[in-house]
Design a protein around this motif. Sequence first.
Motif, mmCIF file in Angstrom:
data_model
loop_
_atom_site.group_PDB
_atom_site.id
_atom_site.type_symbol
_atom_site.label_atom_id
_atom_site.label_comp_id
_atom_site.label_asym_id
_atom_site.label_seq_id
_atom_site.Cartn_x
_atom_site.Cartn_y
_atom_site.Cartn_z
ATOM 1 N N SER A 1 0.826 -1.209 0.000
ATOM 2 C CA SER A 1 0.000 0.000 0.000
ATOM 3 C C SER A 1 0.857 1.254 0.000
ATOM 4 O O SER A 1 0.571 2.223 -0.722
ATOM 5 C CB SER A 1 -0.924 0.003 1.220
ATOM 6 O OG SER A 1 -1.644 1.209 1.319
ATOM 7 N N LEU A 2 1.912 1.260 0.811
ATOM 8 C CA LEU A 2 2.800 2.417 0.858
ATOM 9 C C LEU A 2 3.476 2.638 -0.490
ATOM 10 O O LEU A 2 3.599 3.775 -0.968
ATOM 11 C CB LEU A 2 3.850 2.215 1.950
ATOM 12 C CG LEU A 2 4.820 3.372 2.202
ATOM 13 C CD1 LEU A 2 4.074 4.648 2.576
ATOM 14 C CD2 LEU A 2 5.821 2.999 3.294
ATOM 15 N N LEU A 3 3.886 1.545 -1.128
ATOM 16 C CA LEU A 3 4.509 1.651 -2.448
ATOM 17 C C LEU A 3 3.529 2.204 -3.474
ATOM 18 O O LEU A 3 3.860 3.114 -4.252
ATOM 19 C CB LEU A 3 5.015 0.277 -2.891
ATOM 20 C CG LEU A 3 5.598 0.180 -4.299
ATOM 21 C CD1 LEU A 3 6.847 1.044 -4.430
ATOM 22 C CD2 LEU A 3 5.910 -1.278 -4.644
ATOM 23 N N SER A 4 2.312 1.683 -3.480
ATOM 24 C CA SER A 4 1.326 2.121 -4.476
ATOM 25 C C SER A 4 0.902 3.560 -4.259
ATOM 26 O O SER A 4 0.475 4.237 -5.199
ATOM 27 C CB SER A 4 0.096 1.205 -4.438
ATOM 28 O OG SER A 4 -0.605 1.357 -3.212
ATOM 29 N N SER A 5 1.023 4.050 -3.030
ATOM 30 C CA SER A 5 0.654 5.433 -2.746
ATOM 31 C C SER A 5 1.536 6.412 -3.492
ATOM 32 O O SER A 5 1.128 7.543 -3.782
ATOM 33 C CB SER A 5 0.751 5.716 -1.233
ATOM 34 O OG SER A 5 -0.130 4.890 -0.506
ATOM 35 N N SER B 1 -5.037 4.575 -6.158
ATOM 36 C CA SER B 1 -4.243 4.227 -4.983
ATOM 37 C C SER B 1 -3.631 5.477 -4.357
ATOM 38 O O SER B 1 -3.586 5.619 -3.126
ATOM 39 C CB SER B 1 -3.144 3.224 -5.357
ATOM 40 O OG SER B 1 -2.260 3.772 -6.320
ATOM 41 N N SER B 2 -3.170 6.404 -5.191
ATOM 42 C CA SER B 2 -2.603 7.647 -4.666
ATOM 43 C C SER B 2 -3.683 8.531 -4.074
ATOM 44 O O SER B 2 -3.512 9.130 -3.003
ATOM 45 C CB SER B 2 -1.865 8.404 -5.779
ATOM 46 O OG SER B 2 -0.784 7.647 -6.274
ATOM 47 N N LEU B 3 -4.828 8.616 -4.752
ATOM 48 C CA LEU B 3 -5.906 9.489 -4.290
ATOM 49 C C LEU B 3 -6.478 9.033 -2.958
ATOM 50 O O LEU B 3 -6.727 9.846 -2.062
ATOM 51 C CB LEU B 3 -7.017 9.537 -5.343
ATOM 52 C CG LEU B 3 -6.664 10.204 -6.675
ATOM 53 C CD1 LEU B 3 -7.800 10.017 -7.679
ATOM 54 C CD2 LEU B 3 -6.379 11.675 -6.473
ATOM 55 N N SER B 4 -6.713 7.738 -2.818
ATOM 56 C CA SER B 4 -7.277 7.234 -1.570
ATOM 57 C C SER B 4 -6.327 7.466 -0.407
ATOM 58 O O SER B 4 -6.761 7.791 0.710
ATOM 59 C CB SER B 4 -7.600 5.734 -1.700
ATOM 60 O OG SER B 4 -6.429 4.988 -2.008
ATOM 61 N N SER B 5 -5.024 7.337 -0.652
ATOM 62 C CA SER B 5 -4.044 7.585 0.407
ATOM 63 C C SER B 5 -4.037 9.053 0.810
ATOM 64 O O SER B 5 -3.947 9.386 1.994
ATOM 65 C CB SER B 5 -2.641 7.173 -0.070
ATOM 66 O OG SER B 5 -2.583 5.789 -0.328
ATOM 67 N N VAL B 6 -4.151 9.947 -0.186
ATOM 68 C CA VAL B 6 -4.171 11.382 0.114
ATOM 69 C C VAL B 6 -5.413 11.737 0.917
ATOM 70 O O VAL B 6 -5.347 12.496 1.893
ATOM 71 C CB VAL B 6 -4.107 12.201 -1.189
ATOM 72 C CG1 VAL B 6 -4.364 13.677 -0.904
ATOM 73 C CG2 VAL B 6 -2.752 12.036 -1.851
ATOM 74 N N ILE B 7 -6.567 11.196 0.524
ATOM 75 C CA ILE B 7 -7.809 11.485 1.255
ATOM 76 C C ILE B 7 -7.686 11.054 2.705
ATOM 77 O O ILE B 7 -7.986 11.816 3.634
ATOM 78 C CB ILE B 7 -9.003 10.784 0.580
ATOM 79 C CG1 ILE B 7 -9.303 11.432 -0.773
ATOM 80 C CG2 ILE B 7 -10.235 10.835 1.474
ATOM 81 C CD1 ILE B 7 -10.398 10.721 -1.564
ATOM 82 N N ASN B 8 -7.239 9.817 2.923
ATOM 83 C CA ASN B 8 -7.116 9.307 4.284
ATOM 84 C C ASN B 8 -6.101 10.102 5.085
ATOM 85 O O ASN B 8 -6.306 10.366 6.283
ATOM 86 C CB ASN B 8 -6.722 7.828 4.227
ATOM 87 C CG ASN B 8 -6.998 7.100 5.529
ATOM 88 O OD1 ASN B 8 -6.091 6.890 6.323
ATOM 89 N ND2 ASN B 8 -8.249 6.722 5.755
ATOM 90 N N SER B 9 -5.014 10.529 4.454
ATOM 91 C CA SER B 9 -3.979 11.293 5.147
ATOM 92 C C SER B 9 -4.475 12.682 5.535
ATOM 93 O O SER B 9 -4.228 13.157 6.649
ATOM 94 C CB SER B 9 -2.734 11.419 4.264
ATOM 95 O OG SER B 9 -2.190 10.156 3.974
ATOM 96 N N LEU B 10 -5.168 13.342 4.614
ATOM 97 C CA LEU B 10 -5.677 14.681 4.919
ATOM 98 C C LEU B 10 -6.716 14.641 6.025
ATOM 99 O O LEU B 10 -6.751 15.526 6.888
ATOM 100 C CB LEU B 10 -6.272 15.307 3.651
ATOM 101 C CG LEU B 10 -5.277 15.699 2.554
ATOM 102 C CD1 LEU B 10 -6.013 16.253 1.340
ATOM 103 C CD2 LEU B 10 -4.281 16.724 3.073
ATOM 104 N N LEU C 1 -15.845 7.356 -2.011
ATOM 105 C CA LEU C 1 -16.764 6.486 -1.282
ATOM 106 C C LEU C 1 -16.045 5.325 -0.607
ATOM 107 O O LEU C 1 -16.275 5.032 0.569
ATOM 108 C CB LEU C 1 -17.849 5.956 -2.229
ATOM 109 C CG LEU C 1 -18.921 6.974 -2.632
ATOM 110 C CD1 LEU C 1 -19.944 6.329 -3.557
ATOM 111 C CD2 LEU C 1 -19.618 7.537 -1.401
ATOM 112 N N TYR C 2 -15.151 4.627 -1.343
ATOM 113 C CA TYR C 2 -14.508 3.482 -0.685
ATOM 114 C C TYR C 2 -13.516 3.932 0.373
ATOM 115 O O TYR C 2 -13.261 3.222 1.350
ATOM 116 C CB TYR C 2 -13.921 2.487 -1.693
ATOM 117 C CG TYR C 2 -12.603 2.819 -2.337
ATOM 118 C CD1 TYR C 2 -11.415 2.788 -1.618
ATOM 119 C CD2 TYR C 2 -12.524 3.086 -3.696
ATOM 120 C CE1 TYR C 2 -10.196 3.050 -2.229
ATOM 121 C CE2 TYR C 2 -11.318 3.336 -4.320
ATOM 122 C CZ TYR C 2 -10.156 3.321 -3.579
ATOM 123 O OH TYR C 2 -8.952 3.565 -4.182
ATOM 124 N N SER C 3 -12.947 5.136 0.216
ATOM 125 C CA SER C 3 -12.078 5.668 1.263
ATOM 126 C C SER C 3 -12.889 6.073 2.483
ATOM 127 O O SER C 3 -12.441 5.930 3.625
ATOM 128 C CB SER C 3 -11.297 6.885 0.744
ATOM 129 O OG SER C 3 -10.503 6.545 -0.364
#
Length: 653
Positions: free
Chosen positions: A66-70, A358-367, A182-184
């Motif tokens: 997951s970290l790599l795909s982010s 994968s990048s977008l979902s990580s950004v949403i969760n991080s923000l 939605l899935y995030s």
Amino acid sequence: MAPSAEQMEPLVDQLSGFSVVDYVVFAGLLVVSMGIGVYHAFRGNKNPEEFLLGGRSMSTLPVSISLLSSFISAISILGNSGETYAHGMQLSMLLVGALTGITGAAHLFLPVFYPLKMTSVNEYIEMRFNSRMLRITSLVLNTFIGLIYSGLCLFAPTLALASVTPLSVDNNIVILGIVCTLYSTIGGLKAVVWTDVFQMGVVLAGVVAVIIVGCLEVGGIQEVWTIAQANNRTEFFNLSLDPHERHTLANVMTMGTVLYFSVYGVSQTNLQRICSVPSEGQAKRVLYMNIVGMIVLCSLLYFSGLCAFATYHGCDPLTRGLISTKDQIMPYFVMDKMGFLYGMPGLFVATLFSGALSSLSSVINSLVAMLWTDTLLPLPFFGNMSKAGGAIVNKILSLVVGAIMIGVAFFAKRFGGLIQAAITITSVMGGPMLGLFILGILVPHCDRRGAFMGIVTSAVFVSWIAMGASLYGTKPEYLSLSTDNCPASFNVSNQTLNPHGDQVISDVTQFANLSSFVQSRGQNDLDDVISKSALHKLDLEEGAPATIAAESLVEDTTAQEDWPLLALYKISYTLYPVIGTLTCIIVAVIVTIATGGEDLSRVRPELVSPIIRRFLPPSSRTTKDSYYLPVKTFSMEDSANGHQLYPIHKSDP
């Protein structure tokens, strides 16, 4: 072997839309991604800690993937292949920097961050510098970078989908933005991690498929390398020390070290992943596994660009005007060489969107993690919420961030000229942020005044250089791109079509433009391409001789060369992160010396590197239990239970 004019005709039909199989492949990506989110929505996420950190109990392998795909977005997939196609393999030495940067992050930042059990990386800034304002400054910079990057990631791949489906770019932005949001929102970090694992598999399958077809097209891996080597695409050791040269061994490796040191050391995305595993040892393994993954995946992306070059080395589609930028070479290759295989165009578009999602979902969760922890949680109303209430607020924040992300994507679409400037700004902010955290961990004398002046001065200075470079800097030149083996009706000289490097065609050309080009063969070919190129911008007065325009251009160039700041604006972009980091540290140290600096007896040992702790006075260990932060940093567990919140105290390591 270059395609003939007759062979180009079927591409018109191929580019008109997906087949049924392509739609099934692409829709399958969206359905599975949503399904993972729904599954984890029913499995947990009953409190903020589980929503944001997966309950701190996730396994090492999926977290590492997951970290790599982010950090592998659609921009990376298109950009790395386009880079090697047009400029060669020198940028691949960035991966040597990845080895040193990630290793350094594992040994410098991880031993400090993991024991603190933080949710937001900005918590460290307030704990270390005793400054709420500095924490908010870090939050604002991180939020700005995250939103701009997410909007660009969402916009970029929709161009590919819009060219092969009846839906417009606007519709694709909305649909894919909603799916990702939605899935995030409903699944939290666990959904993000497991969706990333699935999407990384799609990315890997797509890239490997491209390489296999490319190698078969020209006769094998050895032939790909031979053609690339004969055309100067395999240079790795450019030993020049000129800071104005775009890519050299020194500046690329330096950028790689600083870039990956920052991304895997102080980014919010990294913090959430390493804090979601049960132990510090497992967190360190996550980072080490990313070294291997990053080197393997990026090497495949670089080599895919060589495969495309070997295929088109005698009949370059960029020079011919079939594509507008080097970054479009891979989509063009897929539609040209793989379009007849049912499902392959769908797989490639799914690959692009997997990288983006994968990048977008990580950004949403991080923000969401930063906004909740840094702004809402310290407020009594939110701090005293129940578990269920906190989880609901986090999901609402996810929806808000997703909506803003979609809005930024529309902004990027409508103001295309600002895209390059926005990417530049987001990339140069990493240096100042890294400098701030290095000051906190390695320079205990640095206080909040020095740190604040350092990051502000650095951010302004590097942004100024980058913006000046976008206006006055030189454009990168391509290596040789030939059309010598093209059919006669398509053979147009490289000097005619590519006088301004990357500025061959001003606007993004959809894949569908190929049909109009193919159908207008003959004398109209050259006129059509020139009308789309930079040449049409040379607006001469009626009857004015061409020599007058040429002399005017020479005079303008000579005047610019005498401008003192031009040398600064021509510095390679690879040095921006280094300049940002060093400027932040140097300014902060100067201000610290001028103002007296921090009282070392008030520096908490657990907030600096283990290497530095031995140099702190003994009083810092005895007074720390009575040291309170000006704004409380709270235990997430107690916040979720609605109990009175208390300052976190750490014991000696």
